[in-house]
Design an enzyme around this catalytic site. Structure first.
Site, PDB file in Angstrom:
ATOM      1  CG  LEU A 276     -14.056  59.925   8.342  1.00 51.42           C
ATOM      2  CD1 LEU A 276     -14.737  59.020   9.361  1.00 51.42           C
ATOM      3  CD2 LEU A 276     -15.235  60.541   7.954  1.00 51.42           C
TER       4      LEU A 276
ATOM      5  CG  HIS B 278      -6.994  49.106   9.713  1.00 51.13           C
ATOM      6  ND1 HIS B 278      -6.691  49.650   8.384  1.00 51.13           N
ATOM      7  CD2 HIS B 278      -5.822  47.996   9.986  1.00 51.13           C
ATOM      8  CE1 HIS B 278      -5.377  50.195   8.256  1.00 51.13           C
ATOM      9  NE2 HIS B 278      -4.309  48.705   9.455  1.00 51.13           N
TER      10      HIS B 278
HETATM   11  C1  GRF Z   1     -10.574  47.089   2.976  1.00 54.78           C
HETATM   12  O1  GRF Z   1      -9.316  45.752   3.043  1.00 54.78           O
HETATM   13  C2  GRF Z   1     -11.209  47.399   3.942  1.00 54.78           C
HETATM   14  O2  GRF Z   1     -10.632  46.842   5.460  1.00 54.78           O
HETATM   15  C3  GRF Z   1      -9.901  48.477   3.669  1.00 54.78           C
HETATM   16  O3  GRF Z   1     -10.197  48.493   1.794  1.00 54.78           O
HETATM   17  C4  GRF Z   1     -10.832  47.680   1.778  1.00 54.78           C
HETATM   18  C5  GRF Z   1     -12.055  47.542   1.008  1.00 54.78           C
HETATM   19  O4  GRF Z   1     -12.296  46.570   0.583  1.00 54.78           O
HETATM   20  N1  GRF Z   1     -10.228  49.597   5.083  1.00 54.78           N
HETATM   21  P1  GRF Z   1     -14.203  47.177  -0.365  1.00 54.78           P
HETATM   22  O5  GRF Z   1     -13.612  48.642  -1.113  1.00 54.78           O
HETATM   23  O6  GRF Z   1     -14.710  46.911   1.286  1.00 54.78           O
HETATM   24  O7  GRF Z   1     -13.921  45.900  -1.103  1.00 54.78           O
END
Ligand code: GRF
Length: 214
Positions: free
Chosen positions: A95, A111
């Site tokens: 962003l 994260h």
């Molecule tokens: C998750 O592990 C999140 O922490 C990371 O990307 C993944 C997304 O998974 N940033 P989802 O699309 O919510 O299933």
């Protein structure tokens, strides 16, 4: 109860979005997901939003001159839905400053590592395994101009096993993400997060409105 209007940015699968939609449907939820935006028209997260009756938009790279123009459109859509809190849940774009400034201390990211370890990567779980850490987890943090470096709202820890693969570790972390992210959104929605420098201090109960003057 005041209900905070939440917008969610996704790029793919959308399982964290699904966790938020489930939590927001509970009678005590202090927030409601009112808009979902993806940078990919084919993202499963958009289908998930539509099925839940939430406004869903694709704002794709090909349709805009640059990142700033694309993110200005995202901010416009969010504002049009009265969004007060933005959640990036598996959103794979950085962003820019204009977007971050449009929602100061009101953008939450999830994260899949214990920040500040394995920041700024889309492969945090693989990198954690390669490094040989014994615990990992996930972090819900506020978004600032510096990637994965904003104040930490909440973290959850999982063990790393000797026989883990990226898939098994990711699944263990993801299960915690689905619990942690709604918890962090509730903290923000109820005014329980106060930012002090680089720290997010969690207030035990929401601040009371000031007593009316006599
Ligand atoms: C998750 O592990 C999140 O922490 C990371 O990307 C993944 C997304 O998974 N940033 P989802 O699309 O919510 O299933």
């Amino acid at each position: 109860m005041t209900v905070t209007r939440v917008g969610v940015l996704v790029s793919g699968r959308g399982s964290n979005l699904a966790a938020l939609l489930d939590d927001a449907a509970l009678p005590d939820a202090p927030y409601k997901v009112v808009a979902v935006i993806s940078n990919r028209a084919g993202a499963a997260g958009l289908v998930c939003a539509c099925e839940a009756g939430v406004a869903a938009y694709a704002v794709e790279r090909a349709d805009f001159a640059n990142r700033a123009a694309r993110q200005a459109e995202m901010a416009r859509l969010l504002r049009a839905h009265g969004v007060e809190l933005v959640v990036t849940a598996g959103f794979d774009q950085i962003l820019g400053p204009a977007f971050v400034d449009a929602y100061p201390e009101r953008i939450l990211n999830i994260h899949p590592s214990l920040l500040p370890a394995f920041a700024g990567t889309l492969h945090a779980q693989e990198e954690a395994l390669a490094y040989g850490v014994k615990v990992s987890g996930c972090t819900a943090h506020l978004v600032t101009a510096e990637v994965d470096a904003g104040p930490i709202v909440a973290q959850a820890v999982v063990p790393v096993r000797d026989d883990d693969t990226a898939a098994t570790l990711s699944a263990r972390i993801l299960a915690e993400e689905h619990r942690l992210l709604p918890h962090a959104v509730r903290l923000l929605a109820t005014g329980q997060v106060r930012v002090e420098g680089r720290k997010a201090v969690i207030i035990a109960s929401p601040p009371h409105p000031p007593a009316p003057s006599p």
